[in-house]
Design an enzyme around this catalytic site. Structure first.
Site, mmCIF file in Angstrom:
data_model
loop_
_atom_site.group_PDB
_atom_site.id
_atom_site.type_symbol
_atom_site.label_atom_id
_atom_site.label_comp_id
_atom_site.label_asym_id
_atom_site.label_seq_id
_atom_site.Cartn_x
_atom_site.Cartn_y
_atom_site.Cartn_z
ATOM 1 N N LYS A 64 0.841 -1.192 0.000
ATOM 2 C CA LYS A 64 0.000 0.000 0.000
ATOM 3 C C LYS A 64 0.880 1.248 0.000
ATOM 4 C CE LYS A 64 -1.908 2.580 3.101
ATOM 5 N NZ LYS A 64 -1.682 3.879 2.415
ATOM 6 N N GLU A 100 -1.357 7.409 0.275
ATOM 7 C CA GLU A 100 -2.454 8.027 -0.469
ATOM 8 C C GLU A 100 -2.008 9.346 -1.111
ATOM 9 O OE1 GLU A 100 -2.199 7.375 2.690
ATOM 10 O OE2 GLU A 100 -3.020 8.915 4.015
ATOM 11 N N GLY A 126 6.905 4.477 8.314
ATOM 12 C CA GLY A 126 6.047 5.635 8.547
ATOM 13 C C GLY A 126 6.308 6.190 9.932
ATOM 14 N N GLY A 141 3.125 3.441 13.765
ATOM 15 C CA GLY A 141 3.837 2.180 14.024
ATOM 16 C C GLY A 141 3.382 1.529 15.319
ATOM 17 N N GLU A 166 9.902 0.684 10.436
ATOM 18 C CA GLU A 166 10.907 1.725 10.159
ATOM 19 C C GLU A 166 10.205 3.042 10.429
ATOM 20 O OE1 GLU A 166 14.026 1.435 9.267
ATOM 21 O OE2 GLU A 166 14.089 -0.715 8.946
ATOM 22 N N CYS A 207 13.471 10.621 7.213
ATOM 23 C CA CYS A 207 13.399 10.028 8.553
ATOM 24 C C CYS A 207 14.715 10.174 9.310
ATOM 25 C CB CYS A 207 13.046 8.556 8.435
ATOM 26 S SG CYS A 207 14.089 7.697 7.250
ATOM 27 N N GLU A 218 9.713 14.851 16.252
ATOM 28 C CA GLU A 218 10.004 14.830 14.820
ATOM 29 C C GLU A 218 9.087 15.826 14.103
ATOM 30 O OE1 GLU A 218 8.758 11.482 12.322
ATOM 31 O OE2 GLU A 218 10.799 11.403 11.570
#
Ligand code: NAD
Length: 504
Positions: A177, A180, A230, A235, A252, A286, A387
């Site tokens: 996936k 989007e 993500g 997560g 990750e 990231c 973050e």
């Protein structure tokens, strides 16, 4: 405008609900492509196709060399279509054309590397514990089964390659996936995979929303493993859901990487490298170098030079090769980043650069935020701990290597870190003590699909890349084979045959 259907069971199909969405260019708000949006029913069909492909052995049971050859063909096709893919990646994700060229070429390289890794022998005798006349021991790596792969928007094709490459090399089948926000190059990859002739159902690609298609993949009983890249927040949710049937997991997730500049660093290279580490892809990486720690002896000179150079970075149309900083992925993301900037300002930290949206009319339709630098930021400040995923750097002074290590490790994340110094022994000693999955010395962002990548602490679970990364898609089996031990010499003989002579 390009239109994309779902790729399920080797066919391009409409979503069962008929729902479609537009993918939007982050630079000017135009529509790049229209894509079918997968619902949980579509996910169910995709998992069914992947399950059948796995269980029938059309992929798993073929010789490793054949799987390797398919992966290599995908790599070659990506290279053939590179110009088109670069353009689409720029339009769909706001990547600068410089970054997109690198991404497409590295996506091909990833498939080529995983093609080689697919040829590894997956069974060996463990001669170190085998004993003639007693037992032979074998170690087997077996594909886990159906993988649900869920990826973010910052490196759309590369992330797809980083998930499909190791999963397919291991012999798994996949439901992927894409985000989007950036489905376009993943759907182009579906066409490539179809042209290469992978058996139907081995790869299924279903763009859709996280809370619907994403969660449906995680909940699906037909999926054996989730490979997720993500945010840490998502997560954590995935880990919770996956626990209900003990799905295998690699995560990750987010980062807040510490970048340590020692007093003996090469100033030119370290300032350039720190800018690259932080502002590459507008900070939407990231493992971006978001927390800069500078030795007090060079602090003022370094910061001054850094700001001077940062001022020269060009914001602009990502399609223009002279652009250094492109737009953020969405209006929502830009607003989130500006919210953090506002918070840093309200918390009283000094902003030495940026802090606003650019006011140039040519950029008005894009989701731009200026490169922003806060100096003298407390390590526990929100902007230094959370973050932000945008072009916001925090800078802090330290007085000793020991203090730098403490500051660097004082965060919940542990994806990457870096040290700049001419003294490699000193840098290495620091690197060994940093709690991060990747540490660069005098470099940043250079990842290699042959070396493990992943996070300490809340940056993730497991590792991608290399043989270690392929093994994350495998179950490990030990087979013990008796080598003709006589009945009365078996280790269990006294236990199960009461009354027999007890051995001395
Ligand atoms: P995100 O977590 O919002 O979304 C990532 C993917 O998960 C998307 O495909 C999304 O649709 C899906 N998703 C969202 N909610 C879901 C749910 N409830 N169940 C299942 N799937 C769901 O992240 P993002 O905003 O797309 O990407 C940015 C984040 O990704 C940052 O935190 C960044 O650090 C992280 N990231 C990590 C790495 C790494 O290798 N560690 C690499 C790139 C990005």
């Amino acid at each position: 405008m390009r239109e994309y259907k779902l790729y399920v069971g080797g066919k391009f199909v409409d979503s069962k609900s008929g729902r479609v969405e537009d993918s939007i260019n982050p630079f000017d708000g135009t529509v790049v492509g229209r894509f079918a949006v997968a619902s949980p029913e579509d996910v169910d069909a995709a998992v069914g196709a992947a399950r059948r492909a796995f269980d029938s052995g059309t992929w798993t049971a073929i010789p490793r060399e054949e799987r390797a050859s398919c992966l290599k063909k995908i790599a070659d096709k990506i290279n053939e279509k590179a110009a088109e893919l670069v353009e689409l990646e720029v339009l769909d994700s706001g990547s600068t054309v410089k970054k997109a060229r690198e991404d497409i070429s590295l996506s091909a390289r990833a498939f080529a590397i995983f093609s080689k890794l697919a040829t590894y022998e997956n069974e060996r005798e463990m001669t170190e514990i085998s004993k003639p006349g007693f037992a032979k021991n074998y170690l087997r790596f077996e594909p886990i089964g159906v993988v649900g792969a869920i990826i973010p928007w910052n490196f759309p094709l590369k992330m797809a390659a980083w998930k499909l490459g190791p999963a397919l090399a291991a012999g798994c089948t996949v439901v992927l996936k894409p985000s989007e926000l950036t489905p376009v190059t993943a759907m182009e990859l579906a066409k490539i995979i179809n042209d290469v002739g992978l058996p139907a159902g081995v790869v299924n690609i279903v763009p859709g929303y996280g809370a619907e298609a994403g969660e449906a993949i995680v909940r699906h009983r037909g999926v054996d493993k989730i490979a997720f890249t993500g945010s840490t927040a998502v997560g954590k949710g995935i880990m919770e859901i996956a626990s209900s049937d003990f799905k295998r997991l690699t995560l990750e997730c987010g980062g807040k990487s510490a970048n340590i500049v020692l007093d003996d660093a090469d100033m030119e290279v370290a300032t350039d490298g720190s800018l690259y580490g932080m502002f590459y892809h507008s900070g939407q990486c990231c493992e971006a170098a978001t927390r800069l720690f500078i030795n007090e002896r060079i602090y003022d000179v370094f910061v001054e030079s850094l700001i001077e150079k940062a001022k020269r970075m060009r914001l602009g149309n990502p399609m223009d090769p002279s652009t250094d900083i492109g737009p953020l992925i969405s209006k929502k993301q830009a607003a989130r980043v500006l919210g953090y900037i506002d918070g840093g300002r309200k918390d009283g930290f000094k902003m030495a650069l940026g802090g606003d949206v650019p006011h140039s009319p040519g950029l008005a339709k894009g989701n731009f935020v200026e490169p922003t630098i806060f100096v003298d930021v407390e390590n526990r400040a929100k902007i230094a701990q959370e973050e932000i995923f945008g072009p916001v750097l925090t800078v802090k002074k330290f007085s000793s290597d020991e203090e730098a290590i403490e500051l660097a490790n004082d965060v919940v994340y542990g994806l990457a870190a870096g040290v700049w110094s001419k003294d490699l022994t000193r840098a290495m000693k620091i690197a060994e003590r940093l709690k991060a999955g990747t540490v660069w010395i005098n470099e940043w962002h250079l990842l290699n699909e042959r070396a493990p990548f992943g996070g300490y602490k809340q940056s993730g679970i497991g590792r991608e890349f290399g043989r270690i990364g392929v093994e994350e898609y495998m179950e490990i089996k030990h087979i013990h084979v008796d080598d003709g031990v006589p009945r009365d010499k078996r280790v269990w003989y006294d236990t199960v045959v009461p009354g027999e002579k007890v051995r001395g």
